[in-house]
Scaffold this active site. Structure first.
Site, PDB file in Angstrom:
ATOM      1  N   LYS A  89     121.582   4.136  87.804  1.00  0.00           N
ATOM      2  CA  LYS A  89     122.365   3.002  87.302  1.00  0.00           C
ATOM      3  C   LYS A  89     122.327   1.859  88.315  1.00  0.00           C
ATOM      4  CE  LYS A  89     126.317   3.826  84.342  1.00  0.00           C
ATOM      5  NZ  LYS A  89     127.743   4.163  84.348  1.00  0.00           N
TER       6      LYS A  89
HETATM    7  C1  E4P Z   1     129.873   3.373  81.430  1.00  0.00           C
HETATM    8  O1  E4P Z   1     128.734   3.666  81.647  1.00  0.00           O
HETATM    9  C2  E4P Z   1     130.841   3.048  82.485  1.00  0.00           C
HETATM   10  O2  E4P Z   1     130.630   3.943  83.526  1.00  0.00           O
HETATM   11  C3  E4P Z   1     132.272   3.163  82.089  1.00  0.00           C
HETATM   12  O3  E4P Z   1     132.395   3.423  80.724  1.00  0.00           O
HETATM   13  C4  E4P Z   1     133.120   2.002  82.552  1.00  0.00           C
HETATM   14  O4  E4P Z   1     134.406   2.151  82.015  1.00  0.00           O
HETATM   15  P1  E4P Z   1     135.724   1.407  82.520  1.00  0.00           P
HETATM   16  O5  E4P Z   1     135.751   0.050  81.931  1.00  0.00           O
HETATM   17  O6  E4P Z   1     136.828   2.271  82.000  1.00  0.00           O
HETATM   18  O7  E4P Z   1     135.676   1.384  84.025  1.00  0.00           O
END
Ligand code: E4P
Length: 230
Positions: A89
């Site tokens: 990522k």
């Molecule tokens: C997705 O890939 C992210 O890791 C995650 O859903 C982010 O979520 P949040 O807005 O609750 O931090």
């Protein structure tokens, strides 16, 4: 259409894998911290290797912990060695809007043959550019988009249309789930994948009226069995 689990908790990954309902796992540094994973890179590696093994061949997304372009490439190359199903990522840009992240993504996908999940995106236009740069996955943060006062369903629709129209291969992951309703709604809008926190996945399954109905079946089964005895 698929559901991924957005967690670093091994027990949840194991349980939902046994149930056969998830097709991948996503993490980020915040999720790992919330899941109780501390202890630096060694623990990130240990947890990631374990999750990757549990869900193999399904993908596990692990996020780099730096925004320095050279270090991002270095970390990505290291993560990719941990397991075949690890997806790296990379955030869409740095905290000040630094643009080098796109170069990193393009380089990882084309030069190093490493699969990338381009993350922390809030709009269809970011998704389009991420797909053009070659990212395997483009992650749109639905809950955060909604929190800003926009409707993420529109962004998902636009992103999917433009990717399909241009025959781009990237898969749209919509994360940042806040409500049970998000999952079906975002898949219907065109997300290839919705990544869901474990509590919401449980909420998708457990329904108060189902509970009541099952209770009725069990009580009546008991009564029927007792009648048979007499
Ligand atoms: C997705 O890939 C992210 O890791 C995650 O859903 C982010 O979520 P949040 O807005 O609750 O931090």
């Amino acid at each position: 259409m698929a559901i991924f689990l957005d967690t670093g908790k091994i027990e949840d990954v194991e349980m939902y894998m046994r149930m056969g309902v998830i097709r991948g796992v996503t993490t980020n540094p915040t999720i790992l911290l919330k899941s109780g994973i501390t202890g630096g890179k060694a623990m990130i590696k240990q947890t990631s290797v374990e999750i990757a093994h549990i869900i193999s061949p399904y993908p596990l997304s692990v996020e780099v912990t730096t925004n320095d372009p050279l270090k991002m490439v270095e970390q990505a190359r290291e993560y990719a060695q941990w397991a075949k199903n690890i997806i790296v990522k990379i955030t869409v840009h740095g905290p000040q809007g630094e643009l080098e992240n796109f170069e990193v993504v393009h380089q990882l996908e084309t030069k190093y043959d490493i699969r990338v999940n381009l993350t922390a995106m809030m709009s269809a236009q970011q998704c389009l550019l991420g797909a053009l740069a070659g990212a395997t996955y483009v992650s749109l943060f639905g809950g955060r988009v909604n929190n800003m006062g926009y409707n993420c369903v529109e962004e998902i629709r636009k992103a999917r249309k433009v990717l399909d129209d241009q025959h781009l291969q990237a898969k749209i992951i919509v994360g940042s789930t806040r409500e049970v309703l998000n999952v079906i709604e975002w898949l219907e809008a065109g997300a290839h994948i919705v990544t869901v926190v474990p509590e919401l996945l449980r909420g998708m399954i457990v329904h108060p009226y189902s509970k009541e109905t099952v209770q009725m079946f069990l009580e009546d089964a008991k009564k029927a069995e007792e009648k048979l005895k007499t």
